[in-house]
Every structure is written in C-alpha cells, then in structure tokens.
Design a protein around this motif. Structure first.
Motif, PDB file in Angstrom:
ATOM      1  N   HIS A   2      17.725  29.948  -2.236  1.00 18.68           N
ATOM      2  CA  HIS A   2      16.995  29.327  -3.333  1.00 18.68           C
ATOM      3  C   HIS A   2      15.514  29.263  -2.955  1.00 18.68           C
ATOM      4  CE1 HIS A   2      20.754  28.067  -5.197  1.00 18.68           C
ATOM      5  NE2 HIS A   2      21.147  27.728  -3.982  1.00 18.68           N
ATOM      6  N   CYS A  32      19.237  25.138   1.228  1.00 16.81           N
ATOM      7  CA  CYS A  32      18.580  26.296   0.595  1.00 16.81           C
ATOM      8  C   CYS A  32      19.549  27.436   0.312  1.00 16.81           C
ATOM      9  CB  CYS A  32      17.465  26.818   1.493  1.00 16.81           C
ATOM     10  SG  CYS A  32      16.088  25.692   1.670  1.00 16.81           S
ATOM     11  N   THR A  51      15.330  36.014  -1.528  1.00 20.43           N
ATOM     12  CA  THR A  51      16.438  35.531  -2.332  1.00 20.43           C
ATOM     13  C   THR A  51      17.774  36.073  -1.856  1.00 20.43           C
ATOM     14  OG1 THR A  51      16.142  37.364  -3.869  1.00 20.43           O
ATOM     15  CG2 THR A  51      15.002  35.297  -4.398  1.00 20.43           C
TER      16      THR A  51
END
Length: 180
Positions: A2, A32, A51
């Motif tokens: 994220h 994350c 990502t």
C-alpha cells in the motif's frame, strides 16, 4: 504493498532509532502489506517503494540505507544478511531504438534471495529482461560493490561488475571444499 501506508511509515521511521524498535518496524511494514517473518531486523533508514509484493523470512537483517524498489515481487528468504546501501530493484525498461526515448515499455520481475544468503555493502541487483526471475541462491555470498545482472547459484561466491561466480563455497551442503 500500500503506497500511501508506505509513505506514512517513511514519515515515522526517522523517529525510531536506527537499530532499535525492530518489532515496531515489522508491525509497520506488515500494515503496509509486506509479509515479514519473526526476528527480522530492519534499520530505520531502509527505504521500500512500489506496489508489488514483498516477503522477508525469519531472522533476516536489512542494513543501513538499503533500498528496495518493489514494483514486481521481492522474496527474501530466512536468515539473509543484507549490508548497508544495497539496492534491490525489480523494474526496468525494454530498449526502444525507434521511439523518442531509449527506455521503452516498462516491466517488473520477481526477485528471489535464498535462505542464508549474504549481500555485501553497496551491492546492486537489477533485472536483465522481461519475464525472467532474478535468483540469488541459498547461502550465496555477493561481494561488496558487485552488480548482479544474472542469477547467482546456491553456495556461490560472486563478485565484480557484472557479478560472476568466483568460486563455490562448498560443493555439496555439509562438505567443505579443499581451499576452505
């Protein structure tokens, strides 16, 4: 991963002592989206971007100012030691000889670092072509300053620019070579 959460974590990390608070850092990176094993030690100056997917096995050490560009997948095994200023990247571009830019279409690869491997200070690991995984084998050692553009096998000591195998550390697991 994220990206917004990674951004927030990067804001917090300077407030955590460089080689302390490892449990908190593991929790933050898990938040994350990373898969982080137990007893992983991540220095506060480590930077993770992208990502893609990131997994780090139990007992691994990420040293000062390590940079992980995770557009693809980065899979770091158990008990890996990554020294200061190592750069791991999964993305590159096809060469475009006719377009306005030589850097053509982008791509990402999967990077796998085997259990027990050791990457010395300043090592750079880059992809060489689309669709090809980059693998650094189990218990491999990559000497400081090497640039890895091809796979490194299990139990190999690699050095240079580009990094090449200088010798096998052991011929078979559990048996030492004559010179060492």
């Amino acid at each position: 991963m994220h990206t917004f959460r990674l951004f927030l974590v990067r804001l917090l990390l300077p407030w955590i002592p460089e080689t302390r608070g490892f449990a908190l850092k593991r929790r933050l990176y898990r938040w994350c989206g990373a898969v982080i094993g137990e007893q992983v030690r991540i220095c506060s100056s480590v930077r993770i971007y992208g990502t893609g997917r990131l997994s780090i096995g139990d007992g691994t050490w990420l040293g000062h100012e390590v940079l992980i560009q995770c557009g693809g997948e980065v899979e770091i095994g158990r008990d890996v030691d990554i020294a200061p200023r190592v750069m791991l990247t999964t993305g590159s571009h096809e060469v475009d000889p006719v377009g306005a830019h030589s850097a053509g279409a982008g791509y990402n690869i999967r990077l796998v670092i085997g259990d027990g491997a050791w990457l010395g200070a300043g090592v750079i690991v880059v992809p060489s072509r689309a669709g090809a995984d980059r693998v650094i084998g189990r218990k491999a050692v990559v000497a400081a300053g090497a640039v890895v553009i091809s796979d490194i096998g299990d139990y190999e000591l690699a050095a240079g620019v580009p990094a090449i195998c200088k010798k096998k550390i052991i011929e078979t697991p559990g048996a030492e070579t004559k010179d060492g």
